[in-house]
Design a protein around this motif. Structure first.
Motif, short mmCIF file in Angstrom:
data_model
loop_
_atom_site.label_atom_id
_atom_site.label_comp_id
_atom_site.label_asym_id
_atom_site.label_seq_id
_atom_site.Cartn_x
_atom_site.Cartn_y
_atom_site.Cartn_z
N GLY A 627 1.05 -1.13 0.00
CA GLY A 627 -0.07 -0.28 -0.02
C GLY A 627 0.61 0.66 -0.24
O GLY A 627 0.38 2.41 -1.32
N ILE A 630 2.46 2.17 -3.04
CA ILE A 630 1.33 2.54 -4.46
C ILE A 630 1.12 4.21 -4.12
O ILE A 630 1.05 4.72 -4.65
N PHE A 634 2.07 7.43 -6.19
CA PHE A 634 0.70 8.44 -6.60
C PHE A 634 1.39 9.73 -6.91
O PHE A 634 1.40 10.82 -7.30
N ALA A 639 -0.11 12.84 -8.16
CA ALA A 639 -1.96 12.57 -6.93
C ALA A 639 -1.21 12.94 -5.78
O ALA A 639 -1.74 11.97 -5.15
N PRO A 640 -0.84 13.56 -5.47
CA PRO A 640 -0.61 14.16 -4.07
C PRO A 640 -1.75 13.69 -3.25
O PRO A 640 -1.59 13.10 -2.37
N LEU A 642 -4.40 11.48 -3.74
CA LEU A 642 -4.40 9.87 -3.59
C LEU A 642 -2.95 9.38 -2.74
O LEU A 642 -3.57 8.98 -2.07
N THR A 645 -4.74 10.23 0.87
CA THR A 645 -5.42 9.04 1.17
C THR A 645 -4.86 7.86 1.55
O THR A 645 -5.19 7.29 3.10
N GLN A 646 -3.84 7.32 0.71
CA GLN A 646 -3.74 5.86 0.43
C GLN A 646 -2.42 5.50 2.24
O GLN A 646 -2.96 4.65 2.14
N ILE A 649 -5.60 5.63 5.25
CA ILE A 649 -6.51 3.99 4.57
C ILE A 649 -5.35 2.79 4.64
O ILE A 649 -6.11 1.80 6.18
N GLU A 650 -4.38 2.65 4.15
CA GLU A 650 -2.74 1.89 4.46
C GLU A 650 -2.82 1.44 6.14
O GLU A 650 -3.81 0.50 6.31
N LEU A 652 -4.97 2.50 8.54
CA LEU A 652 -5.79 2.11 9.34
C LEU A 652 -6.10 0.28 9.00
O LEU A 652 -6.63 -0.19 9.96
N HIS B 37 -6.06 -3.08 -4.54
CA HIS B 37 -4.71 -2.17 -5.38
C HIS B 37 -4.17 -2.12 -6.72
O HIS B 37 -4.52 -1.35 -7.43
N LEU B 41 -4.40 0.78 -9.15
CA LEU B 41 -3.61 0.83 -10.48
C LEU B 41 -3.11 1.13 -11.44
O LEU B 41 -3.28 1.13 -12.58
N PHE B 44 -5.03 3.95 -13.06
CA PHE B 44 -4.27 4.55 -12.73
C PHE B 44 -2.91 4.81 -13.43
O PHE B 44 -3.14 6.20 -15.12
N ALA B 54 0.42 18.09 -9.92
CA ALA B 54 -0.75 17.77 -9.53
C ALA B 54 -1.76 18.65 -10.28
O ALA B 54 -1.45 19.96 -10.67
N PRO B 55 -2.89 18.50 -10.40
CA PRO B 55 -3.65 19.21 -10.83
C PRO B 55 -4.32 20.04 -10.20
O PRO B 55 -5.28 20.26 -9.58
N ALA B 66 -1.46 16.54 -14.77
CA ALA B 66 -2.12 15.16 -14.35
C ALA B 66 -3.63 14.99 -14.69
O ALA B 66 -4.16 15.67 -13.95
N GLN B 71 -8.59 10.34 -11.04
CA GLN B 71 -7.71 10.57 -9.97
C GLN B 71 -8.39 10.29 -8.65
O GLN B 71 -9.18 9.81 -7.47
N LEU B 75 -9.60 7.75 -5.70
CA LEU B 75 -9.85 8.22 -4.72
C LEU B 75 -10.95 7.97 -3.91
O LEU B 75 -11.15 7.59 -2.90
N ILE B 78 -10.53 4.39 -3.58
CA ILE B 78 -9.46 4.17 -2.44
C ILE B 78 -10.17 4.05 -0.68
O ILE B 78 -10.30 2.77 0.09
N PHE B 82 -11.35 0.18 0.84
CA PHE B 82 -11.49 0.98 3.07
C PHE B 82 -12.63 0.43 3.22
O PHE B 82 -13.31 -0.49 4.89
#
Lengths: 766, 115
Positions: A627, A630, A634, A639-640, A642, A645-646, A649-650, A652, B37, B41, B44, B54-55, B66, B71, B75, B78, B82
């Motif tokens: 995780g 990945i 990002f 993709a900051p 993402l 969040t990753q 969450i990973e 948790l 995952h 990916l 992505f 970043a956008p 990007a 994205q 998001l 993900i 979870f």
């Protein structure tokens, strides 16, 4: 006007449960005015004879109602007897809380049956045909708390609706042959004699008709259907619905005349049914089964006459249909009165009721005379014309005559059992204080019985015009008379009555000792039960094979299916893959920076470690590494959001997994080696498919990204600079709301599960 | 670069498949997670990998950014993933606690039809 009439009956049915409590005691009288009004309209020809009603116009389906000939005869029967039964039901269900439901079903049936006989389009006919099966199911199972009522209802539905499927197949084929869906046009159509499909059509339709009209080998459902309340038996299972099959055979007879086996098959089936019904009827001692078996016998005679096929035979069949409906409905209603007022159904325990129930006794006697075929009754006229016809039948005449005489003898015996035995002789004690019923209950049957006598005394009044209209070729219809003088049919009638007398005498002698069960199971019914049993066992076995409860096998099947669908798709697009790979290998390898290689390598090692870990903690940690890698990817690729969040969450997830299963033992190898090897092979294949899919997808962009729109309008429209955020909370805000809902539900579920942990349950001893 | 990613995605899927076919309930959940995952990916990568910024619209009109659409999609994925994993964990934990077993096969009695 005709479609309006059918519609009104359906609407009355649906409204009946609401109307009944509001109308009070007048309800049955008012309800019966509806079929009575339609009957009056039919008889006076105020209601036209043709009416169209667009159904599915795009398919060219139009409901064409036509009240001519046989349809007219049946429409008169349905509305006339319908009115009587409606009125009678008022008394039968007086004070019963289910009366509203009863009237609803009754009128729905009446509307369906009327639609069936009036339909000129075979497909609307089929729909109404099935509707009568369904309403019959509802009426037979009316006392749904009784298991035998439910079983009988299901049996009748399976048999008649199953036959309905055969009928549908036949009608579709017939529509293909004749290029029309109009019944009238079909019958008139010139079909080449050598049409190879026609015999199949005839066989399929014969099966459908035989199930509906309880012909051998489907005769068993009708006596079982006697668990229905008596008004339903009088209406559906003697005078109208069970004649639907006869109706159809009658209407289509001209089409199948050219088939060599058609006539003999009908005569054979009908004759056997007539004999079986007659034999079974004289063995019964309970009122309704007695009448039911004699109905089976009568239906057999009708089919037999249609099989004979001459215009005279068809005419005789029509006369018999009318006469039978009059006396049989009345006798069923009398049986209902006896049951209702004395609580007794066995004729051996009924006797001498003449004094206490004079009106019922008169009604029963009048109908009984007609059923036995005593002169000056409708039954006599019908029987005479049947004998006359069969005497001149071109083929098998004497065999049919024997069937008819034997069936007639059993009718005489049954008539004695129902209309003489309970009312004469010494008075036998009954549970309830016997007395005549209220006017709602005796009025209808008395009317029908009286009509039976009137129609027999003056045949030109009722029998002749209606029956003559039904016969396909109207120009040489025999004349009906109340008295033909001393001739051969009269002699046969006398023989019939004498035989009936012998049967009565035999029964009377045996009755005291005979305690055999009322319903003798015939071979074909055992077959029905065996088929049902087989079906049950088959479905249980299938369910246990398919629903084996092994999660991994379910998953395996799903994944295998998914791969089987994906692989050809991917393969088709992967043709230029070779050069793609070489070009990527050339340019990509140079382009890729060393830390990216390191990241990918770390991820692949972590994946391997997750799979291979021997302890739970090890596996969870390795998953966490996957995780996090990945998340770093990002970060590197713009993709900051993402990545953040990753990371959260990973973390948790890892904590949750580590905590949730602390009570479990460490990993063991649960599956044998070969299973693991098989799964590994499958998994690797799946992975390869996904790799190729990724490569194909990279090359598959056909349209410009919609990103430009969001980039442009993010600030202008939504006043946000972070486009990803703006998409989530603004452009696709409703989706995010849905996502929040999903999370909330998951949280609620998890909370509920955690609250009921055994250790924390209140008041539970540990 | 994409080639390397494609192999990593294949690895994630293969590991996910294999783990989900295990009888151990924990392995099943880990497999589900790996599969998630892999899917993220895949989206992505398929959208086109770029080392761009970043956008954010503040970056000015000239800079390459990007694609924000995948994205946003990921998001959501993900977070939903979870939610599913968390619920599965609680459910699996509860079930294994009640049945005193980590073997999914031990739970099949409730799924069997009447014999």
């Amino acid at each position: 006007m005709l479609s309006l009439s059918v519609g009104i009956i359906f609407i009355t049915g649906l409204a009946a449960p609401y109307l009944l409590p509001r109308l009070g005691r007048a309800a049955p009288w008012l309800f019966s005015l509806i079929p009575l009004g339609i009957l009056a309209g039919l008889l006076t020809h105020i209601i036209g004879s043709v009416s169209t009603f667009p159904w599915v116009e795009s398919l060219g389906l139009t409901i064409l109602f036509r009240a001519e000939g046989l349809s007219y005869l049946f429409a008169v029967l349905i509305t006339g007897i319908g009115a009587v039964v409606t009125l009678y039901s008022g008394g039968y269900f007086h004070g019963d809380s289910r009366a509203g439901r009863w009237f609803c079903f009754l009128f729905l049936f009446m509307g369906s049956m009327l639609g069936l006989v009036l339909s000129d389009n075979v497909f609307s006919l089929f729909v109404f045909w099935e509707l009568t099966s369904i309403t019959s199911f509802l009426l037979i199972g009316f006392d749904h708390h009784r298991p035998e009522a439910r079983a009988a209802a299901l049996q009748s539905l399976l048999v008649t609706a199953g036959g309905g499927l055969s009928l549908l197949a036949g009608l579709v084929l017939l529509a293909l042959i004749t290029h029309t869906t109009d019944l009238g046009a079909m019958v008139a159509a010139e079909i080449p004699n050598d049409s190879p499909l026609l015999p199949w059509v005839a066989a399929l339709i014969l099966i459908g008709a035989a199930t509906k009209s309880a012909q051998i080998p489907f005769q068993f459902w009708l006596p079982n259907a006697m668990t229905a309340p008596t008004p339903a038996s009088a209406f559906l299972h003697s005078s109208t619905m069970v004649k639907a099959g006869v109706f159809l055979l009658f209407r289509l007879q001209p089409l199948f005349e050219s088939i060599s086996w058609w006539g003999p098959a009908l005569m054979l089936v009908g004759g056997l049914t007539a004999l079986t019904g007659a034999w079974m009827a004289v063995r019964q001692h309970v009122l309704k089964p007695l009448l039911a078996w004699s109905t089976v016998s009568s239906l057999g005679l009708m089919v037999m006459l249609i099989g004979a096929g001459t215009p005279e035979a068809l005419f005789a069949a029509a006369v018999f249909i009318l006469a039978h409906a009059l006396y049989k409905a009345a006798l069923f209603l009398v049986a209902g009165i006896l049951d209702h007022e004395t609580g007794e159904r066995d004729i051996r325990r009924l006797g001498g009721l003449r004094q206490d129930m004079p009106i019922t006794a008169i009604t029963a006697t009048l109908s009984g005379l007609s059923m036995a075929g005593i002169p000056l009754t409708a039954g006599f006229v019908a029987k005479e014309s049947m004998y006359e016809t069969l005497l001149h039948a071109p083929a098998y005449g004497w065999m049919l005559l024997v069937c008819a005489v034997l069936a007639g003898a059993s009718f005489a015996a049954v008539a004695w059992s129902v209309s003489v035995k309970p009312f004469h002789g010494s008075r036998l004690p009954t549970d309830r204080h016997a007395h005549d019923p209220g006017s709602t209950m005796f009025f209808g049957p008395l009317m029908l019985s009286g009509l039976g006598i009137a129609a027999g005394t003056v045949p030109s009044l009722l029998l002749e015009p209606h029956a003559a209209a039904s016969a396909p070729t109207a120009h040489h219809v025999p004349h009906l008379a109340a008295w033909h003088g001393f001739n051969l049919p009269l002699l046969l009638s006398a023989i019939t009555l004498a035989l009936g007398g012998v049967v009565i005498w035999l029964r009377h002698r045996k009755a005291a000792g005979d305690t055999s069960s009322a319903l003798n199971k015939l071979g074909t019914e055992r077959l029905y039960y065996r088929a049902m049993d087989l079906l049950d066992r088959f479905s249980t076995r299938t369910a246990n094979t398919v629903q084996h409860g092994l999660l991994r096998i379910y998953l395996f099947s799903v994944l295998l299916g998914a791969m089987a669908i994906l692989w050809p798709l991917v393969y088709r697009h992967a043709a230029p893959l070779d050069n793609l790979i070489t070009s990527w290998a050339a340019s990509g390898a140079a382009e890729t920076r060393w830390h990216e290689w390191a990241l990918l390598l770390t991820m692949i090692m972590a994946i391997g470690a997750t799979v291979h870990a021997r302890t739970r903690l090890g596996a969870v940690t390795a998953l966490g590494v996957v995780g996090y890698v990945i998340a770093v990817i990002f970060v590197l690729y713009g993709a900051p959001d993402l990545a953040m969040t990753q990371f959260v969450i990973e973390t948790l997830t890892v904590i949750l997994i580590a905590l949730s299963f602390s009570h479990l033992p460490p990993f063991r190898d649960l599956s044998p080696l070969w299973v693991r090897a098989r799964d590994l092979l499958f998994a690797v294949t799946g992975g390869v498919v996904m790799t190729v899919l990724t490569l194909v997808a990279l090359n598959a962009r056909k349209h410009e990204s919609v990103a430009a729109y969001y980039m442009e309008n993010s600030y202008n429209l939504a006043h946000g600079k972070n486009v990803v955020n703006v998409i989530l909370v603004d452009f696709r805000g409703i989706d995010t709301l849905g996502e929040i809902t999903v999370l909330a539900i998951a949280a609620l579920g998890a909370f509920a599960l955690l609250r009921t942990l055994p250790g924390r349950k209140r008041g539970e001893t540990p | 670069m994409e080639f390397g990613f494609a192999i990593a995605i294949g690895g994630l899927y293969a590991a996910g498949f294999y783990m989900m076919l295990r009888r151990n309930i924990v392995k099943f959940i880990l497999g589900l997670s790996l599969l998630g995952h892999g899917a993220n990916l895949l989206i992505f990568t398929a959208a086109g990998l770029t080392r761009a910024n970043a956008p954010l619209t503040a970056g000015g009109s000239g800079t390459v950014m990007a694609d924000p659409v995948p994205q946003a999609l990921i998001l959501t994925a993900i977070v939903i993933g979870f939610g599913v994993t968390a619920y599965m964990l609680v459910l699996g934990g509860r079930v294994s606690q009640l049945s005193q077993a980590d073997d999914v096969d031990a739970l099949r009695e409730s799924e069997r039809g009447a014999e």
